[in-house]
Enzyme design. Sequence first.
Site, PDB file in Angstrom:
ATOM      1  CE  LYS A  75      -3.914  -2.137   2.310  1.00  0.00           C
ATOM      2  NZ  LYS A  75      -4.896  -2.063   3.387  1.00  0.00           N
ATOM      3  CB  ALA A 137       1.518   3.282  15.552  1.00  0.00           C
ATOM      4  CG  MET A 224      -9.174  -3.110  11.749  1.00  0.00           C
ATOM      5  SD  MET A 224      -8.048  -2.016  10.864  1.00  0.00           S
ATOM      6  CE  MET A 224      -8.384  -0.475  11.685  1.00  0.00           C
TER       7      MET A 224
HETATM    8  P1  ATR Z   1       0.094  -3.036   9.135  1.00  0.00           P
HETATM    9  O1  ATR Z   1       0.334  -2.413   7.805  1.00  0.00           O
HETATM   10  O2  ATR Z   1      -0.730  -4.280   9.116  1.00  0.00           O
HETATM   11  O3  ATR Z   1      -0.397  -2.050  10.159  1.00  0.00           O
HETATM   12  P2  ATR Z   1       2.766  -2.809  10.207  1.00  0.00           P
HETATM   13  O4  ATR Z   1       2.948  -1.490   9.552  1.00  0.00           O
HETATM   14  O5  ATR Z   1       3.885  -3.793  10.244  1.00  0.00           O
HETATM   15  O6  ATR Z   1       1.538  -3.589   9.587  1.00  0.00           O
HETATM   16  O7  ATR Z   1       2.291  -2.526  11.710  1.00  0.00           O
HETATM   17  C1  ATR Z   1       1.999  -3.545  12.585  1.00  0.00           C
HETATM   18  C2  ATR Z   1       1.442  -2.946  13.872  1.00  0.00           C
HETATM   19  O8  ATR Z   1       1.063  -4.009  14.756  1.00  0.00           O
HETATM   20  C3  ATR Z   1       2.427  -2.112  14.630  1.00  0.00           C
HETATM   21  O9  ATR Z   1       1.731  -1.090  15.316  1.00  0.00           O
HETATM   22  C4  ATR Z   1       3.034  -3.114  15.602  1.00  0.00           C
HETATM   23  O10 ATR Z   1       3.601  -2.552  16.738  1.00  0.00           O
HETATM   24  P3  ATR Z   1       5.124  -1.968  16.685  1.00  0.00           P
HETATM   25  O11 ATR Z   1       5.046  -0.655  15.980  1.00  0.00           O
HETATM   26  O12 ATR Z   1       5.520  -1.835  18.103  1.00  0.00           O
HETATM   27  O13 ATR Z   1       5.931  -2.996  15.920  1.00  0.00           O
HETATM   28  C5  ATR Z   1       1.804  -3.881  15.965  1.00  0.00           C
HETATM   29  N1  ATR Z   1       2.065  -5.241  16.476  1.00  0.00           N
HETATM   30  C6  ATR Z   1       2.545  -6.296  15.782  1.00  0.00           C
HETATM   31  N2  ATR Z   1       2.596  -7.393  16.570  1.00  0.00           N
HETATM   32  C7  ATR Z   1       2.147  -7.011  17.793  1.00  0.00           C
HETATM   33  C8  ATR Z   1       1.958  -7.681  19.028  1.00  0.00           C
HETATM   34  N3  ATR Z   1       2.238  -8.980  19.160  1.00  0.00           N
HETATM   35  N4  ATR Z   1       1.455  -6.976  20.065  1.00  0.00           N
HETATM   36  C9  ATR Z   1       1.165  -5.673  19.933  1.00  0.00           C
HETATM   37  N5  ATR Z   1       1.306  -4.976  18.781  1.00  0.00           N
HETATM   38  C10 ATR Z   1       1.799  -5.633  17.719  1.00  0.00           C
END
Ligand code: ATR
Length: 285
Positions: A75, A137, A224
């Site tokens: 994206k 985020a 989501m």
């Molecule tokens: P997407 O495009 O699906 O949002 P991304 O940009 O990789 O994917 O973002 C993943 C999000 O999920 C991030 O906010 C991540 O937190 P971090 O910024 O600290 O990495 C969050 N995330 C992923 N695994 C997680 C977990 N096990 N617990 C809490 N937050 C998680």
Amino acid sequence: MSDLFDFEQRRDQYGVMGNPISHSQSPRIHSLFAEQTRQHLSYEAIHVDLGGFAQAVGNFDASGGKGLNITVPFKQEAFELVDELSARARRAGAVNTIKFEKHKRYGDNTDGVGLVNDLRQNHHIVLAGKRILLMGAGGAARGVLAPLLECKPAVLMIANRTPDKAVALAATFTDLGSIKGCGYHELGEQRFDIVINATAASLQGELPPLPESILADGAVCYDMMYGKLTPFMSWARSHGAAQVFDGLGMLVEQAAESFFLWRGVRPQTAPVIALLRSEFPVAIS
Ligand code: ATR
């Protein structure tokens, strides 16, 4: 036979690009929309190798394709590849819909309006004046911030595992409303009316580290993800949420908004959601 061939050849071509893509429900959803609105089009799932996205979009464009949906992980790259952006795509920093026009590629982002339409129209949730907590985020969170703020919540709090990312993201949206960013532990004793999971935690079968007492009376929880009961949805049920929803409705609503952009016709989403729900029977309340 050749008439039929010509007719098939003239179908407007659409598709969704992603990696992975084989489980995408988008071809199904758009075929149902096309049938319902009597539009003559084709829509296919296109697997794109990492590093091959720009080339794949170029090929699709050159072959006369009319529109694309873009999903994980392309994206942000799609954002760079279009000539013109909708205001909501510019805000999101990400494009999930491309419309190929005569001499330009127009990029839009329908994720946020998909979420808001699902919450408001399908689940009859009022967002104005509510305290909303958005977990995550990353790209999924970023795409829904502006449409959520347009609904005038009392506050939109972003909580993230990496707090600095939430703080930085919130800072770029403060002109649109009351928005803050923090880490989960900083949520303390605050309570929220609506909690939305936009993290990738559900994909890993994990639960973000939410404080126990985060839900206000009558709280609504929304993941989501769709297709299975996630750890967050289970947590929400056991912590007194009044309503718990998965993201199936959001998926169909964002597709409807893309379809409208491409075809100028708004399909009815309820029958499509009902059909998919019968195949992905996550209980909702
Ligand atoms: P997407 O495009 O699906 O949002 P991304 O940009 O990789 O994917 O973002 C993943 C999000 O999920 C991030 O906010 C991540 O937190 P971090 O910024 O600290 O990495 C969050 N995330 C992923 N695994 C997680 C977990 N096990 N617990 C809490 N937050 C998680």
